[in-house]
Design a protein around this motif. Structure first.
Motif, PDB file in Angstrom:
ATOM      1  N   THR A   7       0.671  -1.115  -0.060  1.00 41.11           N
ATOM      2  CA  THR A   7       0.107   0.046  -0.066  1.00 41.11           C
ATOM      3  C   THR A   7       0.755   1.255  -0.042  1.00 41.11           C
ATOM      4  O   THR A   7       0.257   2.431  -0.078  1.00 41.11           O
TER       5      THR A   7
ATOM      6  N   LEU B  20       4.406   3.696  -1.151  1.00 36.23           N
ATOM      7  CA  LEU B  20       4.913   4.409  -2.354  1.00 36.23           C
ATOM      8  C   LEU B  20       5.242   3.455  -3.542  1.00 36.23           C
ATOM      9  O   LEU B  20       4.908   3.591  -4.416  1.00 36.23           O
ATOM     10  N   ILE B  21       6.122   2.674  -2.914  1.00 36.35           N
ATOM     11  CA  ILE B  21       7.039   2.027  -4.207  1.00 36.35           C
ATOM     12  C   ILE B  21       6.032   0.780  -4.295  1.00 36.35           C
ATOM     13  O   ILE B  21       5.847   0.258  -5.552  1.00 36.35           O
TER      14      ILE B  21
ATOM     15  N   SER C  86      -0.996  -6.671   4.549  1.00 37.82           N
ATOM     16  CA  SER C  86      -1.282  -5.375   5.145  1.00 37.82           C
ATOM     17  C   SER C  86      -1.745  -5.372   6.522  1.00 37.82           C
ATOM     18  O   SER C  86      -2.221  -6.572   6.712  1.00 37.82           O
ATOM     19  N   ARG C  87      -1.632  -4.367   7.277  1.00 39.24           N
ATOM     20  CA  ARG C  87      -1.930  -4.437   8.512  1.00 39.24           C
ATOM     21  C   ARG C  87      -3.341  -4.043   8.653  1.00 39.24           C
ATOM     22  O   ARG C  87      -4.018  -4.194   9.894  1.00 39.24           O
TER      23      ARG C  87
ATOM     24  N   LEU D  44       8.528  -5.082   1.311  1.00 40.69           N
ATOM     25  CA  LEU D  44       8.692  -3.360   1.568  1.00 40.69           C
ATOM     26  C   LEU D  44       8.296  -3.136   2.840  1.00 40.69           C
ATOM     27  O   LEU D  44       8.793  -1.807   3.182  1.00 40.69           O
TER      28      LEU D  44
ATOM     29  N   ARG E 137      10.652  -3.950  10.610  1.00 39.02           N
ATOM     30  CA  ARG E 137      11.555  -4.599   9.624  1.00 39.02           C
ATOM     31  C   ARG E 137      11.871  -5.927   9.823  1.00 39.02           C
ATOM     32  O   ARG E 137      11.698  -6.731   9.187  1.00 39.02           O
TER      33      ARG E 137
END
Ligand code: NAP
Length: 305
Positions: free
Chosen positions: A11, A13-14, A34-35, A69, A91
Motif C-alpha cells: 500500500t 509508495l513503491i 497489510s496491517r 517492503l 522490519r
C-alpha cells in the motif's frame, strides 16, 4: 503462466507503483500483506500484524515471489527511543515472521526481494562513490538496514533466492522526499540544507519499481543491489535544479544545520547527511534506466502534477 507475487507494504509508495506496473505487464497476480484488511482493485489483501507475530499464512499458498517492503516510515515522526525501536522491529520482526511462515510450508516461494536502503553505508562518506561491497556504517539507519538485511539470511538459508535492493531517495510527486523538497522551492524559499555538499542519490519512482520488477523475474540476481540513478547530485544542486524546473529563484543562503537539528532532532541527519552511491551493479545485470538524468526526471514527475 501467471506468477503470484505477495507484496508486504504494497500500500506504500513503491508498492503501489510496482503493483500498477506488474498489472499492466499482465501475467502477474498480486497479493498484499497489510496491517488492515481493505479492498483494493485487482489485489487480494491478507492481514498481518508483524509486531504481534500475527500472520494469515494462507497469503503464501502458491506464491512465486515475496516482495518485502513493509516498515515504519523513517521520516514520518521524530526519532524518540520508542519510534527508533518501531522503525527497526517493524522490519526485522516482519522478516523473521515471513521466514517462520515459509519454513512451515510444503512448497516455499522461489524468491524473496527485500527492500533495504542506501542508509546502509552510513553518514560521513563524503563524495566517496559507494558500491555494494563498501562497508556498512554505524549510525542508526545503517544499523537498521544491516540488521534488516541480516534477518533475510534465515530465508536464504532455506534455499530461497534472495535479493536486497538498497533503495535511494525515491522521487515521486505523491509522497516521500520530493513534495517536502518542493514546498519551500515553490514559495521561492528554496535553499540548500546545512553545507549543501551532502550527496543525494536519487531515483525516479518508475525506475525503482522497475528494478524490483527485474529482481523478482531475473533468476540470476542474488544479493545486494543499489537502487539509485546514475547521477547523484549534492543537496545544493538538487535545490537549484528543482527551482529551475518549477521556474522559481533559488538565491537564499543555506539553512543552518543547527536550525534543522533543533526542528528535527536526530532525524535531521536524513537531510543533513547523504551519500554518493553507484548503480554499476544493477546496470551490469542488464537494467536500463528510463530516467537517468535529474532534470528530465524532475520534469517528467512534476509535469504530471
Ligand atoms: N521511499 C524511499 O525514498 C525509500 C528510500 C530508502 C528505503 N526505502 C524503504 O523501502 C520500503 C518501501 O518504501 P515506501 O516508500 O514504499 O514505504 P511507505 O510508503 O512508507 O510504505 C511502507 C508500508 O509499510 C507498512 N507499514 C508502515 N508502518 C508499519 C509498521 N509499523 N509495521 C509494519 N508495516 C508497516 C504500510 O503498509 P500497511 O499499512 O498496508 O501495513 C506502508 O504502506 C520501506 O521499508 C522503506 O524504508 C524507501
Amino acid at each position: 503462466m501467471t506468477k503470484t507475487i505477495l507484496i508486504t507494504g504494497g500500500t506504500g509508495l513503491i508498492g503501489q507503483r510496482l503493483t500498477e506496473l506488474l498489472l499492466a505487464q499482465k501475467g502477474y497476480s498480486i497479493r498484499y500483506l497489510s496491517r488492515s484488511k481493505r479492498s483494493i482493485k485487482n489485489v487480494e489483501v491478507f492481514e498481518w500484524h508483524p509486531q504481534k507475530g500475527e500472520i494469515d499464512a494462507a497469503a503464501f499458498e502458491g506464491v512465486d515471489v515475496v516482495v518485502h517492503l513493509a516498515g515504519a516510515g523513517v521520516a514520518d515522526k521524530r526519532w524518540t527511543e520508542s519510534r527508533k525501536e518501531e522503525i527497526l522491529k517493524s522490519r526485522t520482526q516482519s522478516t523473521e515472521l515471513i521466514a517462520q511462515t515459509i519454513r512451515k510450508m510444503s512448497t516455499a516461494p522461489k524468491a524473496l526481494v527485500n527492500a533495504s536502503a542506501i542508509g546502509y553505508y552510513g553518514i560521513n562518506t563524503g563524495d566517496q562513490l559507494l558500491h555494494e561491497e563498501s562497508p556498512a556504517g554505524n549510525d542508526f539507519l545503517a544499523e537498521v538496514t544491516s540488521k534488516w538485511e541480516n534477518a533475510t539470511k534465515e530465508i536464504e538459508e532455506q534455499g530461497i533466492r534472495t535479493v536486497k535492493i538498497r533503495v535511494g531517495v525515491v522521487l515521486s510527486p505523491q509522497s516521500g522526499a520530493l513534495p517536502k523538497l518542493l514546498q519551500p522551492v515553490r514559495l521561492g524559499l528554496g535553499a540548500p540544507l546545512g553545507s549543501g555538499d551532502q550527496y543525494m542519490s536519487w531515483i525516479h519512482i518508475d525506475d525503482i519499481a522497475r528494478i524490483f520488477m527485474k529482481a523478482l523475474a531475473d533468476e540470476t540476481m542474488r544479493g545486494a543491489y543499489n537502487g539509485v540513478a546514475p547521477a547523484p547530485v549534492t543537496n545544493a544542486e538538487m535545490t537549484k535544479r528543482l527551482a529551475s524546473v518549477v521556474h522559481r529563484p533559488a538565491f537564499l543562503p543555506n539553512v543552518p544545520a543547527f536550525m534543522l537539528k533543533m526542528m528535527l532532532g536526530e532525524m535531521a541527519s536524513i537531510v543533513l547527511e547523504g551519500n554518493k552511491v553507484s548503480c554499476d551493479k544493477i546496470v551490469r545485470a542488464g537494467f536500463e534506466f528510463e530516467h537517468p538524468g535529474l532534470t528530465e526526471a524532475l520534469k517528467d514527475l512534476l509535469g504530471k502534477h
